[in-house]
Design a protein around this motif. Sequence first.
Motif, short mmCIF file in Angstrom:
data_model
loop_
_atom_site.label_atom_id
_atom_site.label_comp_id
_atom_site.label_asym_id
_atom_site.label_seq_id
_atom_site.Cartn_x
_atom_site.Cartn_y
_atom_site.Cartn_z
N VAL A 142 0.85 -1.18 0.00
CA VAL A 142 0.00 0.00 0.00
C VAL A 142 0.90 1.24 0.00
N ILE A 143 0.59 2.19 -0.85
CA ILE A 143 1.35 3.44 -0.90
C ILE A 143 1.08 4.19 0.39
N PRO A 144 2.14 4.67 1.06
CA PRO A 144 1.93 5.37 2.33
C PRO A 144 0.97 6.56 2.19
N GLU A 145 0.16 6.73 3.20
CA GLU A 145 -0.82 7.82 3.22
C GLU A 145 -0.12 9.17 3.10
N GLY A 146 -0.73 10.05 2.34
CA GLY A 146 -0.20 11.39 2.17
C GLY A 146 0.80 11.53 1.03
N GLU A 147 1.16 10.43 0.39
CA GLU A 147 2.09 10.49 -0.73
C GLU A 147 1.38 10.97 -1.98
N THR A 148 2.14 11.55 -2.89
CA THR A 148 1.55 12.16 -4.09
C THR A 148 1.39 11.19 -5.25
N ILE A 149 2.02 10.01 -5.18
CA ILE A 149 1.86 9.05 -6.28
C ILE A 149 0.59 8.24 -6.07
N SER A 150 -0.03 7.85 -7.17
CA SER A 150 -1.26 7.07 -7.07
C SER A 150 -1.05 5.60 -7.42
N SER A 151 0.13 5.29 -7.99
CA SER A 151 0.45 3.88 -8.29
C SER A 151 1.96 3.72 -8.28
N TRP A 152 2.43 2.47 -8.18
CA TRP A 152 3.87 2.20 -8.16
C TRP A 152 4.52 2.51 -9.50
N VAL A 153 3.72 2.63 -10.55
CA VAL A 153 4.26 3.00 -11.87
C VAL A 153 4.92 4.39 -11.77
N GLU A 154 4.39 5.25 -10.93
CA GLU A 154 4.89 6.62 -10.79
C GLU A 154 6.11 6.73 -9.87
N ASN A 155 6.40 5.70 -9.08
CA ASN A 155 7.52 5.79 -8.13
C ASN A 155 8.83 5.99 -8.88
N GLY A 156 9.55 7.03 -8.52
CA GLY A 156 10.80 7.38 -9.18
C GLY A 156 10.67 8.59 -10.09
N GLN A 157 9.45 9.07 -10.24
CA GLN A 157 9.21 10.23 -11.09
C GLN A 157 10.06 11.41 -10.61
N ASN A 158 10.75 12.04 -11.54
CA ASN A 158 11.62 13.18 -11.24
C ASN A 158 12.69 12.85 -10.20
N GLY A 159 13.10 11.58 -10.12
CA GLY A 159 14.18 11.20 -9.21
C GLY A 159 13.79 11.08 -7.75
N ARG A 160 12.49 10.94 -7.46
CA ARG A 160 12.01 10.77 -6.08
C ARG A 160 11.41 9.37 -5.93
N TYR A 161 12.05 8.56 -5.08
CA TYR A 161 11.65 7.17 -4.89
C TYR A 161 11.20 6.92 -3.45
N LEU A 162 10.12 6.18 -3.28
CA LEU A 162 9.74 5.67 -1.96
C LEU A 162 10.43 4.32 -1.82
N LEU A 163 11.15 4.14 -0.74
CA LEU A 163 11.87 2.89 -0.47
C LEU A 163 11.22 2.22 0.73
N GLN A 164 10.74 1.00 0.52
CA GLN A 164 10.13 0.22 1.58
C GLN A 164 11.26 -0.40 2.40
N MET A 165 11.39 -0.01 3.66
CA MET A 165 12.52 -0.42 4.48
C MET A 165 12.44 -1.90 4.87
N LEU A 166 13.58 -2.58 4.72
CA LEU A 166 13.70 -3.98 5.14
C LEU A 166 14.61 -4.10 6.35
N GLU A 167 15.72 -3.37 6.35
CA GLU A 167 16.69 -3.39 7.45
C GLU A 167 17.30 -2.01 7.63
N GLY A 168 17.59 -1.67 8.88
CA GLY A 168 18.24 -0.40 9.18
C GLY A 168 17.24 0.75 9.20
#
Length: 143
Positions: A35-61
């Motif tokens: 699920v895309i985090p609430e309050g984010e401006t993207i509406s689908s994962w296709v848009e993730n990375g637009q203009n060099g801005r990526y949401l990274l789902q944390m696994l460690e650290g």
Amino acid sequence: MLKHIRNRAVSGLAGIGIAATLLVAPAAISAQQPVIPEGETISSWVENGQNGRYLLQMLEGEVPAGETAMTGVILSDTDCAPDADGINHCKNEIRLENGSVIKGTNNHRMSVNRCLKPGETVTVSPLNDEWAVVLTSEHEATR
């Protein structure tokens, strides 16, 4: 002749079953997208990375508490095969300026927005306990 008709009927039923499975499978896989985090401006994962801005789902650290942003270097970009929806779930490791390493999943569509590049310098900001925002130099250029 009757045997030939029966074989055709069985083949037709098998074909319908396969078609139904293929129609349902993408929906089941789509349901597995994070699920895309609430309050984010993207509406689908296709848009993730637009203009060099990526949401990274944390696994460690994590980005250290009290830090709003840290410089980091991309160490790896692996496991980028797309799922049935064409979304890539690339695994990234990033060494932060304090020497710690974070690991996360970059959910995006490579054919629309590129992967994070090993050796690339980025800025990493915490979004919440489960997500970070990674900005590339492309993001800085669009500001």
